[in-house]
Design a protein around this motif. Sequence first.
Motif, PDB file in Angstrom:
ATOM      1  N   ALA A  80      -4.887   0.613  -0.368  1.00  0.00           N
ATOM      2  CA  ALA A  80      -5.417   1.945  -0.669  1.00  0.00           C
ATOM      3  C   ALA A  80      -4.432   3.023  -0.211  1.00  0.00           C
ATOM      4  N   PRO A  81      -4.145   4.013  -1.047  1.00  0.00           N
ATOM      5  CA  PRO A  81      -3.216   5.075  -0.653  1.00  0.00           C
ATOM      6  C   PRO A  81      -3.843   6.000   0.386  1.00  0.00           C
ATOM      7  N   SER A  82      -3.025   6.649   1.187  1.00  0.00           N
ATOM      8  CA  SER A  82      -3.540   7.587   2.193  1.00  0.00           C
ATOM      9  C   SER A  82      -4.182   8.799   1.540  1.00  0.00           C
ATOM     10  N   SER A  83      -3.745   9.110   0.313  1.00  0.00           N
ATOM     11  CA  SER A  83      -4.358  10.211  -0.436  1.00  0.00           C
ATOM     12  C   SER A  83      -4.243   9.911  -1.925  1.00  0.00           C
ATOM     13  N   PHE A  84      -5.210  10.392  -2.697  1.00  0.00           N
ATOM     14  CA  PHE A  84      -5.201  10.222  -4.144  1.00  0.00           C
ATOM     15  C   PHE A  84      -6.023  11.353  -4.730  1.00  0.00           C
ATOM     16  N   GLU A  85      -5.390  12.174  -5.553  1.00  0.00           N
ATOM     17  CA  GLU A  85      -6.068  13.354  -6.101  1.00  0.00           C
ATOM     18  C   GLU A  85      -7.050  12.937  -7.192  1.00  0.00           C
ATOM     19  N   LEU A  86      -8.330  13.182  -6.942  1.00  0.00           N
ATOM     20  CA  LEU A  86      -9.391  12.729  -7.830  1.00  0.00           C
ATOM     21  C   LEU A  86      -9.987  13.883  -8.630  1.00  0.00           C
TER      22      LEU A  86
ATOM     23  N   ILE B 224       0.971  -0.263 -10.817  1.00  0.00           N
ATOM     24  CA  ILE B 224       2.247  -0.160 -10.107  1.00  0.00           C
ATOM     25  C   ILE B 224       2.577   1.317  -9.893  1.00  0.00           C
ATOM     26  N   VAL B 225       2.489   2.069 -10.985  1.00  0.00           N
ATOM     27  CA  VAL B 225       2.482   3.532 -10.881  1.00  0.00           C
ATOM     28  C   VAL B 225       1.255   4.011 -11.637  1.00  0.00           C
ATOM     29  N   ALA B 226       0.301   4.571 -10.924  1.00  0.00           N
ATOM     30  CA  ALA B 226      -0.944   5.048 -11.508  1.00  0.00           C
ATOM     31  C   ALA B 226      -0.819   6.533 -11.834  1.00  0.00           C
ATOM     32  N   MET B 227      -1.938   7.158 -12.203  1.00  0.00           N
ATOM     33  CA  MET B 227      -1.950   8.605 -12.424  1.00  0.00           C
ATOM     34  C   MET B 227      -3.081   9.232 -11.633  1.00  0.00           C
ATOM     35  N   GLU B 228      -2.763  10.276 -10.875  1.00  0.00           N
ATOM     36  CA  GLU B 228      -3.759  11.038 -10.145  1.00  0.00           C
ATOM     37  C   GLU B 228      -3.837  12.452 -10.725  1.00  0.00           C
ATOM     38  N   GLY B 229      -4.834  13.206 -10.282  1.00  0.00           N
ATOM     39  CA  GLY B 229      -4.942  14.593 -10.729  1.00  0.00           C
ATOM     40  C   GLY B 229      -5.515  14.707 -12.121  1.00  0.00           C
TER      41      GLY B 229
ATOM     42  N   VAL C 173     -13.252  -2.420  -8.391  1.00  0.00           N
ATOM     43  CA  VAL C 173     -12.257  -2.612  -7.326  1.00  0.00           C
ATOM     44  C   VAL C 173     -11.184  -1.526  -7.397  1.00  0.00           C
ATOM     45  N   ALA C 174     -10.732  -1.196  -8.610  1.00  0.00           N
ATOM     46  CA  ALA C 174      -9.726  -0.142  -8.763  1.00  0.00           C
ATOM     47  C   ALA C 174     -10.245   1.182  -8.207  1.00  0.00           C
ATOM     48  N   CYS C 175     -11.502   1.482  -8.476  1.00  0.00           N
ATOM     49  CA  CYS C 175     -12.094   2.731  -7.980  1.00  0.00           C
ATOM     50  C   CYS C 175     -12.191   2.729  -6.459  1.00  0.00           C
ATOM     51  N   LYS C 176     -12.533   1.597  -5.893  1.00  0.00           N
ATOM     52  CA  LYS C 176     -12.590   1.501  -4.426  1.00  0.00           C
ATOM     53  C   LYS C 176     -11.218   1.772  -3.811  1.00  0.00           C
ATOM     54  N   ILE C 177     -10.182   1.283  -4.466  1.00  0.00           N
ATOM     55  CA  ILE C 177      -8.819   1.458  -3.948  1.00  0.00           C
ATOM     56  C   ILE C 177      -8.445   2.938  -3.890  1.00  0.00           C
ATOM     57  N   ILE C 178      -8.822   3.707  -4.907  1.00  0.00           N
ATOM     58  CA  ILE C 178      -8.423   5.122  -4.940  1.00  0.00           C
ATOM     59  C   ILE C 178      -9.456   6.054  -4.325  1.00  0.00           C
TER      60      ILE C 178
END
Length: 375
Positions: A276-282, A205-210, A236-241
């Motif tokens: 999938a979000p438009s951006s996700f800091e990996l 619901i609220v994930a963590m990026e960066g 699947v989670a990895c594909k989403i981000i």
Amino acid sequence: MCKVAIVKCDTYEVQDVKEAVLKGINLIGYEIPKKDCVLVKPNLLMKKSPEDAVTTHPAVVQATVEVIKAKASKIIIADSPGGPYTKKRLESIYQAAGIKELEKLENVFLNYDTSYKDLDVESTTFKKLSLISPYFESQGIVNLPKLKTHQMAVYTGAVKNLFGLVPGGQKAEMHFRFQDVRRFMEMLLEILTVAKPMLNIMDGIVAMEGEGPSAGKPKKLGILLISEDAIALDYVACKIIGLDIKDVPLLEVAKEKGLLNPDKIEVVGERIEDVAPSSFELILRPEISFVKGRLPHFLASFLDGFLSPKPVFYRNICIGCAECFNACPAQAIEMKSRKAYVDLKKCIRCYCCHELCPAKAIKIKRSFLFEKILK
């Protein structure tokens, strides 16, 4: 065919989360079995509030408990957080993470027992595995990971969350024994085969990026992921981000071992592309090597050591809590005048110090040359 459900859930209102959990369970065709005792295993990495997105949100834990309690005579909520495994530490983390209130629910218990037992296992990785006592009391595990990035593993989710079944000091020992990233992932997969969670519900619901798993930024995705298969859920989670198998050491090793076959995963509910979000800091894989097999071993080892990411300590931010000192598997950190100092010659690049620093005084830095190569 393995099913992974993606269910939209925009809030942490318990009733909304509960409805999303029930919807996901129905989508994958799962029937909750009757058990005398179920272990609910959230991610309770450290003493952080739910708003920091470091731990599994208490609303997800409560909703899950309410869904399964009709089929379970007893529910134990348990985790071995990072650092020392003590009753005092558990109490402070339960309180900070918003979990403490859940012990008021009928037949729901928070674990304060810090004992553990050794389990004989048939494994190429280890012969005995130490696990926290609630594992041995329960007849099934419901795994509640948080969707986050991770400095060492790139991503942390359902499989990595089960590492919390290993008691605190033993986790440090495993980091030291399995310094190679691939070997560490093999160890995590061995723990999965032992734990065998009956259901995995991921808080996205609220994930963590960066700079995950503790120093990153909250990122709202508005989803829960639900599956009986922890590896498929992580895929699947990895594909989403925006992560492919080659980007994530755990998935790469799982695929090589025949534990992951994307062609046999059916996504139900929402489509990956729609959530999938438009951006996700990996985070980039930390063990990328540009020189192995191309140069003499001694030179390749030297250059890899120079290029690999390193923990950098900002002593102007350091609060002298000694969390990093206590957690370091390699004993590469010392405290001087209530400030932490690291010996990079001893450092094994597990990044536990970064993971457990409450003040975010440690950054993982790559060499300037490494960054230039990747551009």
